[in-house]
Design a protein around this motif. Structure first.
Motif, PDB file in Angstrom:
ATOM      1  N   GLY A 227       1.820   7.963 -36.626  1.00 45.59           N
ATOM      2  CA  GLY A 227       0.595   8.724 -36.395  1.00 45.59           C
ATOM      3  C   GLY A 227       0.337   8.999 -34.928  1.00 45.59           C
ATOM      4  O   GLY A 227      -0.187  10.068 -34.580  1.00 45.59           O
ATOM      5  N   HIS A 228       0.698   8.078 -34.064  1.00 44.35           N
ATOM      6  CA  HIS A 228       0.462   8.287 -32.632  1.00 44.35           C
ATOM      7  C   HIS A 228       1.399   9.348 -32.052  1.00 44.35           C
ATOM      8  O   HIS A 228       1.003  10.117 -31.180  1.00 44.35           O
ATOM      9  N   ARG A 229       2.619   9.372 -32.537  1.00 45.29           N
ATOM     10  CA  ARG A 229       3.558  10.393 -32.057  1.00 45.29           C
ATOM     11  C   ARG A 229       3.039  11.796 -32.359  1.00 45.29           C
ATOM     12  O   ARG A 229       3.196  12.722 -31.542  1.00 45.29           O
ATOM     13  N   GLU A 230       2.423  11.961 -33.526  1.00 47.13           N
ATOM     14  CA  GLU A 230       1.900  13.276 -33.902  1.00 47.13           C
ATOM     15  C   GLU A 230       0.695  13.656 -33.044  1.00 47.13           C
ATOM     16  O   GLU A 230       0.529  14.822 -32.677  1.00 47.13           O
ATOM     17  N   ARG A 231      -0.144  12.683 -32.715  1.00 50.28           N
ATOM     18  CA  ARG A 231      -1.324  12.972 -31.894  1.00 50.28           C
ATOM     19  C   ARG A 231      -0.965  13.212 -30.434  1.00 50.28           C
ATOM     20  O   ARG A 231      -1.709  13.880 -29.715  1.00 50.28           O
ATOM     21  N   TYR A 232       0.152  12.657 -30.007  1.00 55.13           N
ATOM     22  CA  TYR A 232       0.574  12.821 -28.609  1.00 55.13           C
ATOM     23  C   TYR A 232       2.008  13.354 -28.582  1.00 55.13           C
ATOM     24  O   TYR A 232       2.935  12.658 -28.184  1.00 55.13           O
TER      25      TYR A 232
END
Length: 300
Positions: A227-232
């Protein structure tokens, strides 16, 4: 008005390093910087300087404690403005014990920055008590200025897979994004700190295939970062899973980092312990600035 970055100062070289670090953080976040000094002497009934009653018994006219503190804060403000001229800098001298003052300031701050050692530190003490206690009690992330960060270095994140560590993951990704840095997510495990995978055969509850524990730790890191990779999307992420002691692994990797980010407590922490042993070790021994991020439901 957005919450400022707050930096605690006491006139020490360590706190001036913290001012420079805090000014850069304020500029990256587009926030103001607030320089705060906790003035404890009035609580101890010490004469503070010149007044209608005459000069202080502690020094010549104009050299009383209040004036000394004023000059010290002014020096810190000037240092911040010299590092980041476009950052709005305010200051406050607050009567009280440093930890209580800074904890109160953290309630309305985006980030609070302190030096690793202050004027009150004992010779041989690796880290000032204010930094340790603030990391355990602050209401916002705490950044401790240790050694100078490596220019162009990566953000180093200590991953333990605990729910309390999610806030540290968010902070690390945000820091990497703000700085245009890559991120290294490091997870170290041993058979002592890794939970056993569910057994494949109920008749042999402690039997697992060779390598299964290592695979479980790999999955833990992947799930933590999900999820963090998608947000950043602009943050390049490298995740490393190594078998070994967490403290030694993070300390060694910190040599090439511009910042180390850890949670306040990991999955191995004892109930009621406000600051985990890994976090404390990083505050004492890391080779770069250390950010300690508390989870939203952790006790203070």
């Amino acid at each position: 008005m957005s919450a400022p970055v707050v930096v605690g100062v006491d006139g020490s070289a360590s706190s001036l390093s913290a001012v420079e670090l805090a000014a850069r953080e304020a500029r990256l976040r587009g926030r103001g910087l607030k320089v705060v000094h906790a003035f404890i002497w009035p609580m101890m009934h010490v004469p503070q300087g010149t007044s209608a009653l005459g000069p202080s018994s502690l020094g010549p006219p104009g050299g009383g404690l209040r004036n000394i503190m004023g000059r010290m804060v002014a020096e810190a403000v000037q240092r911040a403005r010299s590092v980041e001229p476009d950052v709005e800098v305010t200051n406050a001298v607050v009567t009280g014990e440093p930890l209580m003052v800074l904890e109160a300031q953290s309630r309305n701050a985006a980030l609070i920055v302190v030096g690793s050692r202050g004027l009150g530190g004992f010779v041989g003490l690796l880290l000032g008590s204010t930094a340790v206690h603030l990391a355990a009690h602050s209401h916002c992330p705490v950044l401790v200025a240790r050694e100078q960060s490596v220019p162009g270095g990566r953000i180093l994140l200590g991953v333990d897979g605990s729910p309390a560590g999610d806030a540290a993951v968010d902070f690390a990704f945000e820091e990497a994004s703000l700085r245009g840095s890559s991120l290294v997510a490091l997870h170290a495990w041993t058979t002592w700190n890794a939970p056993l995978p569910a057994p494949q055969d109920d008749a042999e509850p402690y039997a697992n295939q060779s390598g299964e524990l290592a695979c479980a730790e790999e999955r833990l890191v992947s799930e933590t970062l999900a999820g963090h990779r998608e947000r950043y999307p602009g943050v390049t992420v490298e995740h490393r899973v190594t078998r070994g002691r967490t403290r030694e692994a993070l300390i060694e990797e910190s040599r090439a980092a511009r910042m180390l980010v850890v949670g306040a407590r990991g999955r191995g922490g004892f109930v009621g312990l406000l600051l985990g042993s890994v976090s404390q070790a990083m505050l004492h021994h890391a080779h770069c600035p250390v950010a300690v991020v508390r989870g939203p439901t952790e006790p203070r």
